[in-house]
Design a protein around this motif. Structure first.
Motif, PDB file in Angstrom:
ATOM      1  N   UNK A 173      79.563  56.971  17.856  1.00  0.00           N
ATOM      2  CA  UNK A 173      78.422  56.723  18.725  1.00  0.00           C
ATOM      3  C   UNK A 173      78.366  55.262  19.133  1.00  0.00           C
ATOM      4  N   UNK A 174      77.723  54.983  20.261  1.00  0.00           N
ATOM      5  CA  UNK A 174      77.581  53.624  20.763  1.00  0.00           C
ATOM      6  C   UNK A 174      76.257  53.036  20.298  1.00  0.00           C
ATOM      7  N   UNK A 175      76.272  51.743  20.025  1.00  0.00           N
ATOM      8  CA  UNK A 175      75.062  51.059  19.603  1.00  0.00           C
ATOM      9  C   UNK A 175      74.580  50.151  20.731  1.00  0.00           C
ATOM     10  N   UNK A 176      73.271  50.018  20.868  1.00  0.00           N
ATOM     11  CA  UNK A 176      72.745  49.106  21.878  1.00  0.00           C
ATOM     12  C   UNK A 176      73.086  47.682  21.481  1.00  0.00           C
ATOM     13  N   UNK A 177      73.401  46.839  22.470  1.00  0.00           N
ATOM     14  CA  UNK A 177      73.796  45.466  22.187  1.00  0.00           C
ATOM     15  C   UNK A 177      72.582  44.626  21.827  1.00  0.00           C
ATOM     16  N   UNK A 178      72.823  43.690  20.922  1.00  0.00           N
ATOM     17  CA  UNK A 178      71.769  42.766  20.533  1.00  0.00           C
ATOM     18  C   UNK A 178      71.567  41.753  21.661  1.00  0.00           C
ATOM     19  N   UNK A 179      70.431  41.125  21.663  1.00  0.00           N
ATOM     20  CA  UNK A 179      70.189  40.072  22.650  1.00  0.00           C
ATOM     21  C   UNK A 179      71.245  38.997  22.480  1.00  0.00           C
TER      22      UNK A 179
ATOM     23  N   UNK B 217      74.863  40.056  16.149  1.00  0.00           N
ATOM     24  CA  UNK B 217      74.892  41.515  16.105  1.00  0.00           C
ATOM     25  C   UNK B 217      75.002  41.971  14.655  1.00  0.00           C
ATOM     26  N   UNK B 218      74.093  42.825  14.235  1.00  0.00           N
ATOM     27  CA  UNK B 218      74.096  43.323  12.862  1.00  0.00           C
ATOM     28  C   UNK B 218      75.155  44.415  12.705  1.00  0.00           C
TER      29      UNK B 218
ATOM     30  N   UNK C 143      79.935  34.946  11.182  1.00  0.00           N
ATOM     31  CA  UNK C 143      78.917  34.256  11.983  1.00  0.00           C
ATOM     32  C   UNK C 143      79.531  33.582  13.199  1.00  0.00           C
ATOM     33  N   UNK C 144      80.744  33.049  13.018  1.00  0.00           N
ATOM     34  CA  UNK C 144      81.431  32.404  14.138  1.00  0.00           C
ATOM     35  C   UNK C 144      81.673  33.386  15.278  1.00  0.00           C
ATOM     36  N   UNK C 145      81.789  34.663  14.930  1.00  0.00           N
ATOM     37  CA  UNK C 145      82.027  35.701  15.931  1.00  0.00           C
ATOM     38  C   UNK C 145      80.728  36.375  16.382  1.00  0.00           C
ATOM     39  N   UNK C 146      79.596  35.816  15.963  1.00  0.00           N
ATOM     40  CA  UNK C 146      78.310  36.370  16.367  1.00  0.00           C
ATOM     41  C   UNK C 146      77.927  37.636  15.633  1.00  0.00           C
ATOM     42  N   UNK C 147      78.393  37.766  14.377  1.00  0.00           N
ATOM     43  CA  UNK C 147      78.124  38.972  13.594  1.00  0.00           C
ATOM     44  C   UNK C 147      77.309  38.661  12.347  1.00  0.00           C
ATOM     45  N   UNK C 148      76.326  39.493  12.089  1.00  0.00           N
ATOM     46  CA  UNK C 148      75.536  39.425  10.862  1.00  0.00           C
ATOM     47  C   UNK C 148      75.952  40.639  10.029  1.00  0.00           C
ATOM     48  N   UNK C 149      76.896  40.429   9.103  1.00  0.00           N
ATOM     49  CA  UNK C 149      77.533  41.537   8.388  1.00  0.00           C
ATOM     50  C   UNK C 149      76.889  41.786   7.025  1.00  0.00           C
TER      51      UNK C 149
END
Length: 226
Positions: free
Chosen positions: A13-19, A24-25, A51-57
């Protein structure tokens, strides 16, 4: 199943993009409790690579080894680590998951017996108790190995020990275990004073298990009926 490859599996499934100004979580579920195989994830998290890639893992451990694929398919997690045979079974059952990356290219999974044991080959497991890690396919693999070695698979007793593979062997609750990794359970068992003999899970002879691995997809259903 001989070669068990740990794979990243993404829900379809596709997830809506974060602002744009927010990370992005992403939730990743491990296949097992944290061990050396997962070190790259924790290293990336600690050093800030995500974090450098814009990810909150967020990295989670499953309560059951069968959970990761189901939760990915249900869109309750984003990525799951799991094993190649489990992916094939999931796809056969129309569970909507997709493998998109390989973490381990060669099998780490072994059948382990105490070094002091008289068990020298798969057929010797007949009449013995084998602990497995909650994955039903492991039972079929052991019985198939015993049968291929000329033993009696119906005489093998299997016990689901979940995450307790090490205690099962150290406390002599089982004569053997299947599902342990050569770079984790084997090392910890030796550290606890229980050296083991570890054997790759081959269904038939072949260099590095490649012959069996290539035939795996065609044998899944038959193995599940054993």
């Amino acid at each position: 199943m001989v070669a068990v490859l740990a794979c990243f599996l993404g829900a379809c499934s596709n997830h809506s993009q974060q602002a744009a100004n927010h990370a992005q979580k992403v939730t990743i579920m491990l296949d097992w409790y944290p061990n050396a195989v997962h070190s790259f994830l924790y290293a990336a998290q600690e050093k800030g690579y995500f974090k450098e890639q814009g990810l909150d893992v967020s990295i989670k451990m499953p309560s059951d080894a069968n959970d990761p694929l189901k939760l990915a398919a249900a869109d309750r997690i984003d990525i799951a680590l799991n094993y190649q045979p489990q992916v094939l079974i999931a796809r056969d059952e129309n569970i909507p998951v997709q493998c998109f990356g390989t973490v381990v290219r060669h099998t780490l999974n072994r059948v382990m017996v105490p070094a002091s044991s008289g068990i020298r080959s798969p057929k010797d497991l007949a009449g013995k108790t084998v602990g497995y890690s909650s994955i039903p396919l492991e039972e079929a693999v052991v019985r198939t190995m015993v049968k291929a070695d000329g033993g009696h698979p119906d005489k093998v007793k299997t016990v689901d020990v979940g995450y307790d593979l090490i205690p099962a062997l150290t406390a002599r609750k089982t004569d053997a275990i299947v599902g342990g990794f050569v770079n984790h359970e084997q090392l910890l068992l030796e550290k606890e004073g229980v050296p083991v003999r570890a054997r790759k899970k081959r269904l038939s002879p072949g260099p590095n298990g490649k012959a069996c691995d290539a035939a795996l997809s065609g044998k899944i259903r038959a193995m599940r009926r054993l």
